[in-house]
Write a protein that holds these residues in place. Structure first.
Motif, PDB file in Angstrom:
ATOM      1  N   VAL A 157      43.110  50.706  10.101  1.00  0.00           N
ATOM      2  CA  VAL A 157      43.626  49.579  10.162  1.00  0.00           C
ATOM      3  C   VAL A 157      42.762  48.998   8.332  1.00  0.00           C
ATOM      4  CG1 VAL A 157      43.190  46.899  11.052  1.00  0.00           C
ATOM      5  CG2 VAL A 157      44.298  48.736  13.061  1.00  0.00           C
ATOM      6  N   GLN A 158      41.237  49.107   8.888  1.00  0.00           N
ATOM      7  CA  GLN A 158      40.178  49.249   7.934  1.00  0.00           C
ATOM      8  C   GLN A 158      40.433  49.946   6.229  1.00  0.00           C
ATOM      9  OE1 GLN A 158      36.661  51.242   9.673  1.00  0.00           O
ATOM     10  NE2 GLN A 158      36.559  50.108  10.908  1.00  0.00           N
ATOM     11  N   LEU A 159      41.645  50.912   6.946  1.00  0.00           N
ATOM     12  CA  LEU A 159      41.486  51.039   5.543  1.00  0.00           C
ATOM     13  C   LEU A 159      43.043  50.338   4.917  1.00  0.00           C
ATOM     14  CD1 LEU A 159      42.381  55.420   5.512  1.00  0.00           C
ATOM     15  CD2 LEU A 159      41.043  53.488   3.404  1.00  0.00           C
ATOM     16  N   LEU A 160      43.838  50.272   5.866  1.00  0.00           N
ATOM     17  CA  LEU A 160      44.964  49.049   4.912  1.00  0.00           C
ATOM     18  C   LEU A 160      44.379  47.753   4.323  1.00  0.00           C
ATOM     19  CD1 LEU A 160      47.727  49.767   8.026  1.00  0.00           C
ATOM     20  CD2 LEU A 160      47.352  50.239   5.617  1.00  0.00           C
ATOM     21  N   ILE A 161      43.271  47.283   5.222  1.00  0.00           N
ATOM     22  CA  ILE A 161      42.685  46.178   4.821  1.00  0.00           C
ATOM     23  C   ILE A 161      42.125  45.969   3.121  1.00  0.00           C
ATOM     24  CG2 ILE A 161      40.999  43.863   4.814  1.00  0.00           C
ATOM     25  CD1 ILE A 161      41.537  44.720   7.958  1.00  0.00           C
ATOM     26  N   MET A 162      41.745  47.206   3.264  1.00  0.00           N
ATOM     27  CA  MET A 162      40.711  47.995   1.956  1.00  0.00           C
ATOM     28  C   MET A 162      41.788  48.336   0.757  1.00  0.00           C
ATOM     29  SD  MET A 162      37.185  47.640   2.192  1.00  0.00           S
ATOM     30  CE  MET A 162      36.619  48.369   1.321  1.00  0.00           C
ATOM     31  N   GLY A 163      42.449  48.431   1.583  1.00  0.00           N
ATOM     32  CA  GLY A 163      43.407  48.782  -0.266  1.00  0.00           C
ATOM     33  C   GLY A 163      44.131  47.748   0.025  1.00  0.00           C
ATOM     34  N   PHE A 164      45.099  47.373   0.309  1.00  0.00           N
ATOM     35  CA  PHE A 164      45.960  46.680   0.382  1.00  0.00           C
ATOM     36  C   PHE A 164      45.558  44.173   0.492  1.00  0.00           C
ATOM     37  CE2 PHE A 164      48.824  49.433   2.481  1.00  0.00           C
ATOM     38  CZ  PHE A 164      49.119  49.851   0.925  1.00  0.00           C
ATOM     39  N   THR A 181      35.760  53.016   2.011  1.00  0.00           N
ATOM     40  CA  THR A 181      35.821  53.156   3.272  1.00  0.00           C
ATOM     41  C   THR A 181      35.680  53.602   4.581  1.00  0.00           C
ATOM     42  OG1 THR A 181      38.283  52.054   2.372  1.00  0.00           O
ATOM     43  CG2 THR A 181      38.056  51.690   4.680  1.00  0.00           C
ATOM     44  N   LEU A 182      35.702  54.552   3.965  1.00  0.00           N
ATOM     45  CA  LEU A 182      36.333  55.478   4.566  1.00  0.00           C
ATOM     46  C   LEU A 182      34.024  55.842   4.591  1.00  0.00           C
ATOM     47  CD1 LEU A 182      38.051  58.892   4.061  1.00  0.00           C
ATOM     48  CD2 LEU A 182      37.541  57.459   6.055  1.00  0.00           C
ATOM     49  N   GLY A 183      33.201  55.770   3.935  1.00  0.00           N
ATOM     50  CA  GLY A 183      31.839  56.126   4.236  1.00  0.00           C
ATOM     51  C   GLY A 183      31.508  54.520   4.499  1.00  0.00           C
ATOM     52  N   ILE A 184      32.135  53.273   4.163  1.00  0.00           N
ATOM     53  CA  ILE A 184      31.960  52.155   5.468  1.00  0.00           C
ATOM     54  C   ILE A 184      31.600  52.643   6.517  1.00  0.00           C
ATOM     55  CG2 ILE A 184      32.055  50.210   5.872  1.00  0.00           C
ATOM     56  CD1 ILE A 184      32.801  49.246   2.904  1.00  0.00           C
ATOM     57  N   ASN A 185      32.637  52.693   7.347  1.00  0.00           N
ATOM     58  CA  ASN A 185      33.036  53.301   8.620  1.00  0.00           C
ATOM     59  C   ASN A 185      32.245  54.503   8.679  1.00  0.00           C
ATOM     60  OD1 ASN A 185      34.463  55.327  10.903  1.00  0.00           O
ATOM     61  ND2 ASN A 185      35.890  53.335  10.248  1.00  0.00           N
ATOM     62  N   SER A 186      32.137  55.817   8.229  1.00  0.00           N
ATOM     63  CA  SER A 186      31.221  56.248   8.941  1.00  0.00           C
ATOM     64  C   SER A 186      29.711  55.985   8.812  1.00  0.00           C
ATOM     65  CB  SER A 186      31.045  57.804   7.809  1.00  0.00           C
ATOM     66  OG  SER A 186      30.085  58.784   8.446  1.00  0.00           O
ATOM     67  N   GLY A 187      29.278  55.120   8.654  1.00  0.00           N
ATOM     68  CA  GLY A 187      27.478  54.507   8.220  1.00  0.00           C
ATOM     69  C   GLY A 187      27.698  53.833   9.154  1.00  0.00           C
TER      70      GLY A 187
END
Lengths: 253, 240
Positions: free
Chosen positions: A104-111, A127-133
């Motif tokens: 969902v985070q990816l979809l929000i960031m991308g679209f 997005t992955l970096g923000i998630n991993s952080g």
């Protein structure tokens, strides 16, 4: 090549043996039109996105962990209001990121947020970096809190500053303690890069999808991609093992 | 040298130190005894502000160290501290354990710090351990190294927080003998300990603490020979 064409005809007529069919499908998935190059490019993108996400994740993780630890270690009755505000922001960040699915985070960031960007790989890495952080922050915080407080006390009682105590005494020991968890996080990150296909990132899974979109044969590209991930993870686990052993030198008895 | 006025400390509702006033003179060897939970360690840890007092002032060499504007790092450089659990840095060699603080605080160059460290290591008979790691040492050796590490800063006073309590019995002697040598050299010392023999032999003054207060003090002869306070008598009857 000639054999491929011949067996392909046999297969279409339904007369191919198991081995002949296997060879044809394998050829289609990896060799026809030099398709292996697509996988290689995919691996390259996967590694670049992983590296970028890792850098962002660790930078964010260190920042958040430092703010939260500094906030928690304040002397009782002496609360810095700015630190309090930053701590609240960090808490919201960790809660939101850990509380929503990566997809969902990816979809929000991308679209939604970066809907006009064409650089899908880098939006994915961000997005992955923000998630991993968020996860790395909790790992680091755990490592800092698990260390015997006597270590920091010994450093401070010698007259070392807070910064020097952290730099020479706390962080090196905490880093060694959290390395297995960080390695785990890194491996999860490497595999999670496969999700960026949903916003158009051109990594390894994208290559497989592109190929079976043309051949209508899913098994070989997908199993092949799974094997490539497995090999990558095994290589990185091995490298992490070497690093851990090197850091553990001072523990030998 | 260290002047403590009306020092109080509470953890939440629990009052650990109750209005203590005390003065430690240069060359004093103050030994603090008392039952566990009496506030001895908290009192000692307050002297270099590892514990923040709730009330009262502590003055060291004319500097009010409880004042928030005081550079506490500069004060701590002159006060050595030895802990019950040694707290050596396991990620560094013995030599680096000893030289880190003098070098980082600008007291000495790396070469000076190393030669000081080797001199001190020789004094406690551990110079061959300079390049070992703490995990390779016995408890007694670790504590001797911890004393050396504190001494490397050339402190004016040494604080000992139950330095032999975590040691196997056969290793207590080697640590106490280093402390006795230090005392003989004229070092100002404040020692929290359960070693009554050491207190009697080395202490110039004994403080008996219970329930956050100093109930009785005097020279070892008076405290051990003619205890006045009933709680001190009770305590001594249990430990001697």
């Amino acid at each position: 090549m000639e054999q491929y064409e011949a067996w392909k005809v046999l297969m279409r007529e339904g007369n191919a043996t198991f081995f002949q069919e296997f060879y044809v499908k394998f050829y289609q998935a990896f060799l026809e039109g030099d398709r292996w190059i697509q996988y290689f490019k995919g691996v390259g993108t996967t590694l670049v996105v992983t590296a970028a996400a890792l850098a962002i994740g660790i930078a964010l993780g260190i920042l958040v962990a430092m703010i939260r630890t500094a906030h928690d270690q304040q002397r009782p009755g002496k609360h810095n209001p700015i630190l309090g505000l930053l701590n609240a922001v960090c808490k919201v960040y960790v809660t939101v990121i850990r509380g929503t699915p990566m997809m969902v985070q990816l979809l929000i960031m991308g679209f939604v947020i970066f809907s006009s960007s064409r650089n899908y790989n880098m939006v994915g890495a961000l997005t992955l970096g923000i998630n991993s952080g968020a996860y790395v922050a909790e790992i680091i915080r755990g490592g800092l809190m698990a260390l015997d407080p006597g270590q920091a006390e010994a450093g401070r009682s010698l007259g070392l500053s807070y910064a020097d105590t952290m730099r020479f005494i706390v962080i090196p020991q905490a880093f060694k303690a959290i390395l297995p968890s960080l390695g785990n996080e890194f491996i999860i990150l490497l595999k999670d890069t496969s999700l960026i296909t949903v916003i158009g990132g051109k990594e390894l899974v994208y290559a497989a999808q592109a190929i079976y979109g043309r051949t209508y044969e899913q098994m070989f590209p997908l199993v092949g991609v799974a094997c490539i991930y497995l090999v990558l993870v095994i290589i990185f686990s091995w490298l992490l093992g070497i690093l851990e052993r090197r850091l553990r030198q001072s523990d030998r008895r | 040298m260290i002047d403590v006025k009306h020092l109080s400390k509470s953890f939440g509702d629990h009052l650990v130190l109750n209005d203590i006033s005390e003065h430690i003179y240069p060359g004093d060897k103050v030994v603090i005894i008392g039952p566990s939970g009496s506030g001895k360690s908290t009192f000692l840890r307050s002297l270099n502000l590892l514990e923040e007092p709730s009330a009262g002032t502590i003055t060291f060499d004319g500097v009010n160290i409880t004042d928030p504007s005081t550079d506490i790092n500069a004060v701590r450089r002159k006060m050595g501290m030895v802990f019950q659990h040694f707290n050596l840095f396991p990620n560094m060699t013995i030599l680096r354990n000893i030289t880190l603080a003098p070098v980082r605080t600008g007291l000495m160059t790396q070469a000076e710090a190393e030669s000081t460290a080797m001199q001190l290591l020789r004094r406690v008979g551990l110079e061959e351990k300079a390049n070992a790691y703490p995990s390779q040492l016995s408890g007694g050796q670790k504590q001797r190294i911890a004393i050396v590490r504190a001494l490397a800063m050339n402190p004016k006073v040494m604080l000992f927080d139950e330095p032999t309590s975590a040691l196997d019995p056969e290793m207590v002697g080697e640590v106490l003998s280093v402390m006795k040598e230090l005392a003989a050299d004229g070092m100002t010392m404040v020692v929290v300990t359960h070693e009554m023999g050491f207190a009697r032999e080395v202490g110039s003054r004994i403080l008996f603490m219970d329930q956050g207060q100093i109930l009785e003090q005097g020279d070892p002869e008076a405290v051990f020979g003619h205890p006045q306070n009933p709680r001190l008598r009770d305590f001594l009857s249990k430990v001697l």
